[in-house]
Design a protein around this motif. Sequence first.
Motif, mmCIF file in Angstrom:
data_model
loop_
_atom_site.group_PDB
_atom_site.id
_atom_site.type_symbol
_atom_site.label_atom_id
_atom_site.label_comp_id
_atom_site.label_asym_id
_atom_site.label_seq_id
_atom_site.Cartn_x
_atom_site.Cartn_y
_atom_site.Cartn_z
ATOM 1 N N LYS A 57 0.827 -1.211 0.000
ATOM 2 C CA LYS A 57 0.000 0.000 0.000
ATOM 3 C C LYS A 57 0.860 1.260 0.000
ATOM 4 O O LYS A 57 0.506 2.262 -0.623
ATOM 5 C CB LYS A 57 -0.926 -0.021 1.221
ATOM 6 C CG LYS A 57 -1.949 1.105 1.239
ATOM 7 C CD LYS A 57 -2.827 1.011 2.477
ATOM 8 C CE LYS A 57 -3.814 2.171 2.533
ATOM 9 N NZ LYS A 57 -4.605 2.134 3.789
ATOM 10 N N VAL A 58 2.002 1.222 0.685
ATOM 11 C CA VAL A 58 2.915 2.377 0.697
ATOM 12 C C VAL A 58 3.380 2.677 -0.721
ATOM 13 O O VAL A 58 3.387 3.840 -1.155
ATOM 14 C CB VAL A 58 4.120 2.100 1.615
ATOM 15 C CG1 VAL A 58 5.138 3.234 1.527
ATOM 16 C CG2 VAL A 58 3.665 1.923 3.065
ATOM 17 N N LEU A 59 3.766 1.646 -1.477
ATOM 18 C CA LEU A 59 4.209 1.847 -2.860
ATOM 19 C C LEU A 59 3.063 2.327 -3.737
ATOM 20 O O LEU A 59 3.246 3.217 -4.580
ATOM 21 C CB LEU A 59 4.774 0.541 -3.424
ATOM 22 C CG LEU A 59 6.076 0.023 -2.809
ATOM 23 C CD1 LEU A 59 6.492 -1.283 -3.491
ATOM 24 C CD2 LEU A 59 7.196 1.049 -2.934
ATOM 25 N N VAL A 60 1.884 1.744 -3.548
ATOM 26 C CA VAL A 60 0.725 2.127 -4.353
ATOM 27 C C VAL A 60 0.392 3.602 -4.143
ATOM 28 O O VAL A 60 0.161 4.352 -5.104
ATOM 29 C CB VAL A 60 -0.483 1.229 -4.005
ATOM 30 C CG1 VAL A 60 -1.776 1.794 -4.574
ATOM 31 C CG2 VAL A 60 -0.263 -0.183 -4.532
ATOM 32 N N GLU A 61 0.371 4.033 -2.895
ATOM 33 C CA GLU A 61 0.032 5.430 -2.609
ATOM 34 C C GLU A 61 1.089 6.387 -3.142
ATOM 35 O O GLU A 61 0.768 7.478 -3.615
ATOM 36 C CB GLU A 61 -0.168 5.611 -1.099
ATOM 37 C CG GLU A 61 -1.414 4.898 -0.578
ATOM 38 C CD GLU A 61 -1.616 5.068 0.912
ATOM 39 O OE1 GLU A 61 -0.707 5.647 1.572
ATOM 40 O OE2 GLU A 61 -2.656 4.626 1.429
ATOM 41 N N GLU A 62 2.352 5.975 -3.089
ATOM 42 C CA GLU A 62 3.417 6.831 -3.621
ATOM 43 C C GLU A 62 3.339 6.893 -5.148
ATOM 44 O O GLU A 62 3.572 7.958 -5.738
ATOM 45 C CB GLU A 62 4.780 6.297 -3.172
ATOM 46 C CG GLU A 62 5.951 7.199 -3.533
ATOM 47 C CD GLU A 62 5.940 8.536 -2.817
ATOM 48 O OE1 GLU A 62 6.660 9.453 -3.270
ATOM 49 O OE2 GLU A 62 5.210 8.672 -1.813
ATOM 50 N N LEU A 63 3.030 5.776 -5.795
ATOM 51 C CA LEU A 63 2.838 5.789 -7.246
ATOM 52 C C LEU A 63 1.707 6.735 -7.629
ATOM 53 O O LEU A 63 1.819 7.519 -8.588
ATOM 54 C CB LEU A 63 2.529 4.376 -7.745
ATOM 55 C CG LEU A 63 3.714 3.410 -7.859
ATOM 56 C CD1 LEU A 63 3.220 1.979 -8.043
ATOM 57 C CD2 LEU A 63 4.633 3.798 -9.018
ATOM 58 N N HIS A 64 0.616 6.676 -6.884
ATOM 59 C CA HIS A 64 -0.507 7.580 -7.142
ATOM 60 C C HIS A 64 -0.098 9.040 -6.973
ATOM 61 O O HIS A 64 -0.459 9.899 -7.795
ATOM 62 C CB HIS A 64 -1.660 7.242 -6.199
ATOM 63 C CG HIS A 64 -2.740 8.285 -6.174
ATOM 64 N ND1 HIS A 64 -3.596 8.498 -7.221
ATOM 65 C CD2 HIS A 64 -3.069 9.203 -5.220
ATOM 66 C CE1 HIS A 64 -4.417 9.490 -6.929
ATOM 67 N NE2 HIS A 64 -4.122 9.931 -5.715
ATOM 68 N N SER A 65 0.668 9.328 -5.925
ATOM 69 C CA SER A 65 1.073 10.720 -5.670
ATOM 70 C C SER A 65 1.977 11.265 -6.776
ATOM 71 O O SER A 65 2.075 12.480 -6.956
ATOM 72 C CB SER A 65 1.791 10.819 -4.316
ATOM 73 O OG SER A 65 3.093 10.248 -4.389
ATOM 74 N N ARG A 66 2.624 10.378 -7.522
ATOM 75 C CA ARG A 66 3.501 10.800 -8.616
ATOM 76 C C ARG A 66 2.790 10.780 -9.969
ATOM 77 O O ARG A 66 3.434 10.884 -11.009
ATOM 78 C CB ARG A 66 4.735 9.911 -8.654
ATOM 79 C CG ARG A 66 5.573 10.001 -7.388
ATOM 80 C CD ARG A 66 6.921 9.348 -7.541
ATOM 81 N NE ARG A 66 7.670 9.372 -6.293
ATOM 82 C CZ ARG A 66 8.981 9.268 -6.204
ATOM 83 N NH1 ARG A 66 9.701 9.123 -7.303
ATOM 84 N NH2 ARG A 66 9.593 9.294 -5.041
ATOM 85 N N GLY A 67 1.488 10.626 -9.941
ATOM 86 C CA GLY A 67 0.716 10.751 -11.162
ATOM 87 C C GLY A 67 0.467 9.482 -11.932
ATOM 88 O O GLY A 67 -0.017 9.520 -13.066
ATOM 89 N N HIS A 68 0.782 8.318 -11.337
ATOM 90 C CA HIS A 68 0.549 7.053 -12.024
ATOM 91 C C HIS A 68 -0.846 6.519 -11.696
ATOM 92 O O HIS A 68 -1.346 6.702 -10.583
ATOM 93 C CB HIS A 68 1.599 6.022 -11.623
ATOM 94 C CG HIS A 68 3.005 6.446 -11.934
ATOM 95 N ND1 HIS A 68 3.493 6.562 -13.211
ATOM 96 C CD2 HIS A 68 4.035 6.816 -11.101
ATOM 97 C CE1 HIS A 68 4.748 6.958 -13.178
ATOM 98 N NE2 HIS A 68 5.101 7.119 -11.913
ATOM 99 N N ALA A 69 -1.447 5.865 -12.664
ATOM 100 C CA ALA A 69 -2.753 5.228 -12.468
ATOM 101 C C ALA A 69 -2.529 3.782 -12.048
ATOM 102 O O ALA A 69 -1.893 3.015 -12.771
ATOM 103 C CB ALA A 69 -3.571 5.292 -13.749
#
Length: 544
Positions: A57-69
């Motif tokens: 979840k930490v990686l998923v949320e960071e990916l989202h914060s960087r503009g990734h879907a």
Amino acid sequence: MCCTHMRVAERNFQPRPSKMTLSLAFFIFLLAVNVPAADGGKVLVFPHDGSHWVNMKVLVEELHSRGHAVTVIRAADSWYVSETSPHYNTVTVDVEGGGNEEFFRVFVSEVIKIKRNKESLWARLALDMELKGKFFELHKKVCEMVVHMFENKEFMRSLQDAKYELVLTDPANGGGVMLAHYLGLPLVFNARWTVHGEAHFAVAPSPLSYVPLPPSELTDRMTFFERVRNTCFYILRMQLYKQVAGPNYSTLAHRYIGPDVDYFSLFQAADIWLMRVDFVFEFPRPTMPNVVYMGGFQCKPAKPLPQHLEEFVQSSGEHGVIIMSLGTLISELPHDLANEIAASFAKLPQKVIWRHKGDRPAALGNNTLLVDWMPQNDLLGHPKVKLFVSHGGTNGIYEAIYHGVPVVGIPFVFDQADNLCRLRAKGVAKVIDVSELDKKIFNFTIQEVLTEPSYRINMQRLSRLHRDQPMKPLDTALFWIEFVMRHKGAAHLRSESYKLPWYSYHSVDVVLFLLTAALLILLIFVGLVRSCFRLCFKRKIKSD
């Protein structure tokens, strides 16, 4: 980000939805996954349920914060992965994924009972066989989930049309591995374990002379008999892992990937292994170019505590605070054991915050606060916290290292004893076996760690080493995920050694060839010498 919900129904599910309903659901799903993120890509995530999701979840949320879907695939009975989130879309597959929280809680309770009562070896073996059977069923459920996905051609076509750039998965199960190979997508692991045990042993050279196999509880300085034990442990464990995982994933690989495909070679073909390891915790060992270390990536500076906790912590004065948490699976201790711990805490001058569910222990002192949940990272980062009593879970251990708090460990199951063994070898923890735990031993151990300065000094040294990196572990992990997205893989970093048969990998064929050649040369030499002697002997006879 919108949250998409689509269900892949079982083939015998009744009533069957109409074609128009299915078409509408797929249209909505495709619309959601095709909405472009600003300067971002598309990542398909197949997680491992339970506490492993906390890391993912930490990686998923960071990916989202960087503009990734990000799209996360989850089973209908998932007990950690939320169906809705502002950080990712979800695809819920209407099958059981094997995530059964109740089983593991009951299992842990049985382990505690067997250890405390010092029951026979047969009882422990029976429990191990039960766990083996449970993990076999877990992998079977994962494979059934993947089959349901693969058999739904319209759904698989929608995944292909969505143009994902990589699959991010935890190799503790093989669902994401099979999905990545079926879709032909680059594969990135968020790894500590695979279906064959500790992840290093799947991808990197692992000499058993100084690389201990978890959970053997050995260090990198082994005596001769410890090396014998490590080797035997390795042989038995590898056979066990193959029995648990092999029948399920072999069938799946042969059916959907190729008839001659070795299922575990699909794991070893991953582009990048994001390893939840830091060498301030792990023993030094060989590694590979596509192994990226991000141990402690979930750690972060402490935030202010809620007011009631801050007031309780400040009331501790110069003595400080002890916090205790035994993780999510160990929700309730036996009453007598909880009382032993409570009675020990009651004698201490420190204040105690204890994450405890169940009945309030009768021996609980006024200095102890029971909570259902605690902001563990924020408490460990508070200057008044002096000690962490832990079961040895990886997340808590790295948070303790990050904040420089020494540990008293009470391991119960899985890798917990091995994790604490590593901390003990570093001089930052004391470990108590639950079979020996009583208020006297518990109190003595806590006092030793609190009063002996070396534990805190050593842990603060580990904290400085852990923090002194050119990039934060989370930034390192995201760089390599985006690297794979930019370059559509990282094959140049991946060794092809996994394609070799075992006898070639270990040069058994070369050794046999050289020994055969040497033997032939020796035989020829012996034959020539014998011929010379015979010739000389014949000449001597003639001259006589």
